[in-house]
Design a protein around this motif. Structure first.
Motif, PDB file in Angstrom:
ATOM      1  N   ALA A 154       0.836  -1.207   0.000  1.00  0.00           N
ATOM      2  CA  ALA A 154       0.000   0.000   0.000  1.00  0.00           C
ATOM      3  C   ALA A 154       0.867   1.251   0.000  1.00  0.00           C
ATOM      4  CB  ALA A 154      -0.919  -0.013   1.221  1.00  0.00           C
ATOM      5  N   GLN A 155       1.950   1.196   0.758  1.00  0.00           N
ATOM      6  CA  GLN A 155       2.822   2.372   0.822  1.00  0.00           C
ATOM      7  C   GLN A 155       3.400   2.677  -0.566  1.00  0.00           C
ATOM      8  OE1 GLN A 155       6.765   1.893   1.587  1.00  0.00           O
ATOM      9  NE2 GLN A 155       6.736   4.033   0.911  1.00  0.00           N
ATOM     10  N   VAL A 156       3.751   1.629  -1.317  1.00  0.00           N
ATOM     11  CA  VAL A 156       4.369   1.857  -2.629  1.00  0.00           C
ATOM     12  C   VAL A 156       3.320   2.267  -3.653  1.00  0.00           C
ATOM     13  CG1 VAL A 156       5.711   0.813  -4.492  1.00  0.00           C
ATOM     14  CG2 VAL A 156       6.258   0.266  -2.113  1.00  0.00           C
ATOM     15  N   TYR A 157       2.163   1.571  -3.701  1.00  0.00           N
ATOM     16  CA  TYR A 157       1.225   1.949  -4.771  1.00  0.00           C
ATOM     17  C   TYR A 157       0.608   3.306  -4.526  1.00  0.00           C
ATOM     18  CZ  TYR A 157      -3.021  -0.115  -2.441  1.00  0.00           C
ATOM     19  OH  TYR A 157      -4.053  -0.412  -1.600  1.00  0.00           O
ATOM     20  N   GLU A 158       0.469   3.645  -3.243  1.00  0.00           N
ATOM     21  CA  GLU A 158      -0.083   4.980  -2.974  1.00  0.00           C
ATOM     22  C   GLU A 158       0.930   6.064  -3.350  1.00  0.00           C
ATOM     23  OE1 GLU A 158      -1.344   4.824   1.116  1.00  0.00           O
ATOM     24  OE2 GLU A 158      -2.988   3.464   0.611  1.00  0.00           O
ATOM     25  N   SER A 159       2.188   5.862  -2.990  1.00  0.00           N
ATOM     26  CA  SER A 159       3.149   6.935  -3.268  1.00  0.00           C
ATOM     27  C   SER A 159       3.423   7.084  -4.762  1.00  0.00           C
ATOM     28  CB  SER A 159       4.439   6.733  -2.474  1.00  0.00           C
ATOM     29  OG  SER A 159       5.049   5.541  -2.852  1.00  0.00           O
ATOM     30  N   HIS A 160       3.216   6.012  -5.555  1.00  0.00           N
ATOM     31  CA  HIS A 160       3.479   6.140  -7.001  1.00  0.00           C
ATOM     32  C   HIS A 160       2.197   6.236  -7.823  1.00  0.00           C
ATOM     33  CE1 HIS A 160       7.818   5.785  -6.805  1.00  0.00           C
ATOM     34  NE2 HIS A 160       7.629   4.873  -5.865  1.00  0.00           N
ATOM     35  N   GLY A 161       1.050   6.176  -7.151  1.00  0.00           N
ATOM     36  CA  GLY A 161      -0.210   6.308  -7.885  1.00  0.00           C
ATOM     37  C   GLY A 161      -0.411   5.207  -8.909  1.00  0.00           C
ATOM     38  N   VAL A 162      -0.049   3.947  -8.532  1.00  0.00           N
ATOM     39  CA  VAL A 162      -0.236   2.820  -9.453  1.00  0.00           C
ATOM     40  C   VAL A 162      -1.115   1.773  -8.767  1.00  0.00           C
ATOM     41  CG1 VAL A 162       1.967   3.204 -10.624  1.00  0.00           C
ATOM     42  CG2 VAL A 162       1.880   1.652  -8.646  1.00  0.00           C
ATOM     43  N   GLU A 163      -1.434   0.724  -9.514  1.00  0.00           N
ATOM     44  CA  GLU A 163      -2.249  -0.346  -8.916  1.00  0.00           C
ATOM     45  C   GLU A 163      -1.362  -1.306  -8.118  1.00  0.00           C
ATOM     46  OE1 GLU A 163      -5.218  -2.107 -11.754  1.00  0.00           O
ATOM     47  OE2 GLU A 163      -4.127  -0.745 -13.083  1.00  0.00           O
ATOM     48  N   GLY A 164      -1.987  -2.020  -7.180  1.00  0.00           N
ATOM     49  CA  GLY A 164      -1.241  -2.983  -6.383  1.00  0.00           C
ATOM     50  C   GLY A 164      -2.010  -4.278  -6.222  1.00  0.00           C
ATOM     51  N   THR A 165      -1.269  -5.376  -6.093  1.00  0.00           N
ATOM     52  CA  THR A 165      -1.905  -6.672  -5.840  1.00  0.00           C
ATOM     53  C   THR A 165      -0.996  -7.525  -4.964  1.00  0.00           C
ATOM     54  OG1 THR A 165      -2.764  -8.705  -6.818  1.00  0.00           O
ATOM     55  CG2 THR A 165      -0.954  -7.658  -7.988  1.00  0.00           C
ATOM     56  N   THR A 166      -1.613  -8.389  -4.163  1.00  0.00           N
ATOM     57  CA  THR A 166      -0.824  -9.361  -3.394  1.00  0.00           C
ATOM     58  C   THR A 166      -0.734 -10.698  -4.141  1.00  0.00           C
ATOM     59  OG1 THR A 166      -2.823  -9.998  -2.221  1.00  0.00           O
ATOM     60  CG2 THR A 166      -1.382  -8.392  -1.120  1.00  0.00           C
ATOM     61  N   ASN A 167      -1.342 -10.779  -5.312  1.00  0.00           N
ATOM     62  CA  ASN A 167      -1.438 -12.059  -6.021  1.00  0.00           C
ATOM     63  C   ASN A 167      -0.658 -12.008  -7.343  1.00  0.00           C
ATOM     64  OD1 ASN A 167      -2.142 -14.389  -7.316  1.00  0.00           O
ATOM     65  ND2 ASN A 167      -4.349 -14.193  -6.945  1.00  0.00           N
ATOM     66  N   PHE A 168       0.413 -12.780  -7.416  1.00  0.00           N
ATOM     67  CA  PHE A 168       1.260 -12.778  -8.621  1.00  0.00           C
ATOM     68  C   PHE A 168       0.462 -13.162  -9.869  1.00  0.00           C
ATOM     69  CE2 PHE A 168       4.487 -15.006 -11.336  1.00  0.00           C
ATOM     70  CZ  PHE A 168       5.243 -13.888 -11.653  1.00  0.00           C
ATOM     71  N   ASP A 169      -0.548 -14.027  -9.711  1.00  0.00           N
ATOM     72  CA  ASP A 169      -1.346 -14.432 -10.872  1.00  0.00           C
ATOM     73  C   ASP A 169      -2.050 -13.230 -11.506  1.00  0.00           C
ATOM     74  OD1 ASP A 169      -0.569 -17.040 -10.651  1.00  0.00           O
ATOM     75  OD2 ASP A 169      -2.310 -17.653  -9.458  1.00  0.00           O
ATOM     76  N   ASP A 170      -2.377 -12.231 -10.684  1.00  0.00           N
ATOM     77  CA  ASP A 170      -2.982 -11.012 -11.246  1.00  0.00           C
ATOM     78  C   ASP A 170      -2.015 -10.318 -12.209  1.00  0.00           C
ATOM     79  OD1 ASP A 170      -5.134 -11.458  -9.608  1.00  0.00           O
ATOM     80  OD2 ASP A 170      -4.615  -9.894  -8.134  1.00  0.00           O
ATOM     81  N   VAL A 171      -0.718 -10.390 -11.877  1.00  0.00           N
ATOM     82  CA  VAL A 171       0.293  -9.760 -12.739  1.00  0.00           C
ATOM     83  C   VAL A 171       0.316 -10.479 -14.084  1.00  0.00           C
ATOM     84  CG1 VAL A 171       2.756  -9.248 -12.978  1.00  0.00           C
ATOM     85  CG2 VAL A 171       1.662  -9.120 -10.715  1.00  0.00           C
ATOM     86  N   LEU A 172       0.323 -11.821 -14.017  1.00  0.00           N
ATOM     87  CA  LEU A 172       0.409 -12.623 -15.251  1.00  0.00           C
ATOM     88  C   LEU A 172      -0.829 -12.442 -16.119  1.00  0.00           C
ATOM     89  CD1 LEU A 172       1.875 -15.965 -13.856  1.00  0.00           C
ATOM     90  CD2 LEU A 172       3.082 -13.923 -14.671  1.00  0.00           C
ATOM     91  N   ALA A 173      -1.950 -12.208 -15.477  1.00  0.00           N
ATOM     92  CA  ALA A 173      -3.221 -12.120 -16.223  1.00  0.00           C
ATOM     93  C   ALA A 173      -3.399 -10.773 -16.921  1.00  0.00           C
ATOM     94  CB  ALA A 173      -4.387 -12.366 -15.258  1.00  0.00           C
ATOM     95  N   ARG A 174      -2.516  -9.839 -16.672  1.00  0.00           N
ATOM     96  CA  ARG A 174      -2.702  -8.495 -17.243  1.00  0.00           C
ATOM     97  C   ARG A 174      -2.065  -8.407 -18.628  1.00  0.00           C
ATOM     98  NH1 ARG A 174      -3.620  -3.973 -13.611  1.00  0.00           N
ATOM     99  NH2 ARG A 174      -2.711  -2.759 -15.294  1.00  0.00           N
TER     100      ARG A 174
END
Ligand code: NAD
Length: 360
Positions: free
Chosen positions: A43-63
């Motif tokens: 949360a600290q990283v996605y908020e400071s960079h204004g990007v999306e965040g996920t705790t699930n690596f599969d979400d990354v692969l699905a994009r």
């Protein structure tokens, strides 16, 4: 110019990749997604960079919109995540040590060969004005034959650093200070002086209560005939790195900056005033190169854009892992180890005490 969209997975040093490269280099990269199992860190990283965040690596692969997956998780996770990202059609950037054995490296090489994407291991210390000047001077044929080198990684790590559950263990960190810290300067040494053909290593655990080594030394004979000596510790009160290389016509000495050892100005001393003027002119050309992650990831962008091989390849990781394999095998057996390893050498299975019990 193509802008590649990026997801960063693992937000320890991953934050360094973002701060030094992806956030400032918006003409090259579009950081879209960050992934970490630790929700607070995420949360600290996605908020400071204004990007999306996920705790699930599969979400990354699905994009489908993510071009590059940059893997900065603990070392033992690199292989499964890198293979999955390649299989999902992504380009992959992956932290060091790339994987835990030469056999795993062969597996990853095969995965890359069968995938549309390209994999680049991280070795960011090559990007600094001193190291880049040395590379150009050697490439120009001005340095002559390599004679001797010394690589010192004298760093300091606290017990809190090793309190992280994956650190200090063979299973999580894959090795000690030779694997995690000194691999950078050893990559620079072999990149500039050439590969070793014989390694004698000694390791000890003398600073912390951990499984893996925290002090190490090694003696190398390089394929060129040059000799090199390496030392590493995480117990040095004076924290520095230093690379010294004597070639026939030119000697190179890095600064002592522990985390920017590639940065100039290096002390570059030539045989005579005429050659000194030539090497000084080359060093002046590299004075403003991009450093560390910014330098390596910019070069990766250029390679993707032109279709050239990445600036650090699986072959470079092979050289680094071969040296580690030889170092650990020698320090365990008390014998010098010859490189390269034969295709069927059992050492390819790994360098942990469990895998090193089989004699060659
Ligand atoms: N190139 C360098 O200079 C450099 C510097 C430090 C670390 N490293 C390497 O980077 C890697 C990470 O080291 P670190 O110091 O950042 O460690 P760290 O423990 O500080 O951070 C790793 C992060 O990865 C997260 N993580 C673990 N498993 C995950 C998963 N399956 N999916 C998503 N996130 C996951 C953890 O929650 C943690 O936040 C190691 O391989 C290390 O060797 C390289």
């Amino acid at each position: 110019m193509t802008v590649y969209s990026v997801a960063v997975v693992g937000l320890g040093v991953g934050q360094g990749h973002i701060a030094e490269a992806y956030a400032p280099l918006t003409d090259l990269f579009d950081l879209r997604l960050v992934c970490d199992l630790d929700e607070a860190r995420l949360a600290q990283v996605y908020e400071s960079h204004g990007v999306e965040g996920t705790t699930n690596f599969d979400d990354v692969l699905a994009r489908p919109d993510i071009d590059i997956v940059d893997i900065c998780t603990p070392s033992a996770m690199h292989l499964p995540l890198a293979k999955a990202a390649l299989a999902a059609g992504k380009h992959v950037v992956c932290e060091k040590p790339l994987v835990g054995s030469l056999a795993e490296l062969a597996d990853l090489r095969e995965a890359e060969r069968n995938a549309p994407g390209v994999l680049m291991p991280i070795y960011q210390y090559r990007w600094g004005s001193g190291a880049q000047a040395a590379r150009k001077i050697i490439d120009a044929g001005l340095a002559g034959r390599p004679l001797v080198g010394t690589a010192e990684t004298h760093w300091l790590r606290t017990p809190e650093y090793y309190a992280s559950p994956w650190r200090g263990t063979w299973a999580g960190e894959l090795g000690g200070t030779m694997t995690t810290h000194a691999t950078h300067i050893h990559d620079m040494l072999t990149w500039l002086m050439g590969p070793p053909e014989a390694v004698f290593g000694r390791s000890a655990t003398r600073v912390h209560d951990i499984e893996v080594e925290d002090c190490a030394s090694a003696s190398l004979r390089l394929a060129s005939g040059a000799l090199a000596s390496l030392t590493a510790t995480v117990g040095s009160r004076d924290e520095y790195s230093r690379l010294y290389m004597a070639f026939e016509n030119v000697s190179f000495e890095s600064t002592r900056a522990p985390y920017a050892v590639g940065r100039g100005p290096w002390t570059i001393t030539a045989r005579d005033p005429e050659l000194q003027a030539q090497v000084d002119a080359i060093a002046a050309e590299t004075a403003n190169v991009r450093e560390r992650f910014a330098g390596q990831l910019s070069a990766f962008h250029e390679s993707l854009s032109t279709g050239a091989p990445p600036p650090v390849t699986i072959d470079d990781a092979d050289a680094a892992l071969s040296l580690l394999t030889a170092f650990y095998r020698s320090s365990q057996t008390g014998r010098e180890v010859q490189l390269p390893f034969a295709a069927n050498d059992p050492a390819r299975a790994g360098w942990t005490p469990a895998t090193l019990t089989e004699e060659v």
